[in-house]
Write an enzyme that holds these catalytic residues in place. Sequence first.
Site, short mmCIF file in Angstrom:
data_model
loop_
_atom_site.label_atom_id
_atom_site.label_comp_id
_atom_site.label_asym_id
_atom_site.label_seq_id
_atom_site.Cartn_x
_atom_site.Cartn_y
_atom_site.Cartn_z
N ASP A 163 0.82 -1.22 0.00
CA ASP A 163 0.00 0.00 0.00
C ASP A 163 0.85 1.26 0.00
OD1 ASP A 163 1.01 -0.03 2.56
OD2 ASP A 163 -0.93 -0.06 3.58
N GLU A 170 1.61 4.45 7.71
CA GLU A 170 0.50 3.86 6.98
C GLU A 170 -0.23 4.92 6.14
OE1 GLU A 170 0.65 0.81 7.03
OE2 GLU A 170 0.26 -0.18 8.93
#
Length: 298
Positions: A163, A170
């Site tokens: 990702d 994140e």
Amino acid sequence: MLKQYYKRLGLNFLFWKLCITIMRLVILDNYDLASEWAAKYICNRIIQFKPGQDKYFTLGLPTGSTPLGCYKKLIEYHKNGHLSFKYVKTFNMDEYVGLPRNHPESYHSYMWNNFFKHIDIDPNNAHILDGNAADLQAECDAFEKKIKEAGGIDLFVGGIGPDGHIAFNEPGSSLVSRTRLKTLAMDTILANAKYFDGDLSKVPTMALTVGVGTVMDAREVMILITGAHKAFALYKAIEEGVNHMWTVSAFQQHPRTIFVCDEDATLELRVKTVKYFKGLMHVHNKLVDPLYSMKEGN
């Protein structure tokens, strides 16, 4: 010495310096060649720096499966007598919260077993965040202070997740973030479950991580991206704009970023993009192989 060597190669030394002040994408045929290229680059940067008792080279390091090949080559260079880490300080990107330091999946264990115990680095110069500290915020602040006291990071090596996260920054992380406590995304927990017997309940859900801003402060950044499962993340990092949902994209704005990848990781890139960067490989290879050959005495 470097000036004379590059003159023999037909490369102007100023041109060589300019070549390392742009974002680059180095594409190798496979994982092993990408790992070797990255290891040579790290080796050469340390050799060029000429570290000593009053002048340490400061290296940022990642964990995970991607850098393992690079670490194996660096160990090989060390054992062959071509590279010493005696005057190198390292700072790792992250560590799980709540996982005992001696747990086989802690990043302390990872770094010791896969790298540190095989080289001549002083353990006092190998810095890894303590995920069991009584005050986690104080631990993060102290880590940033240690980096500053070391004079900053000369070369920060990183890997990414599918990702596009770098370290444990994140999707959605601030692109100016500093070292901090971070809750892990479910995609990251699922990806890391393979290291915990596939049992999601055993995977830590929080970690301490350097921030995107922490890595951006490094004088140079090298990001390793291999495998088809990371192809879309490389596309987002190279061909689209800066986006906090793909934190690796922030390094488009770093003056000295180098992405090292294998062919599989380029599957989502435009043909024109791949051809452009492959067209620069003759320059990239001249900036790596000759220096290592000099050290080998070839």
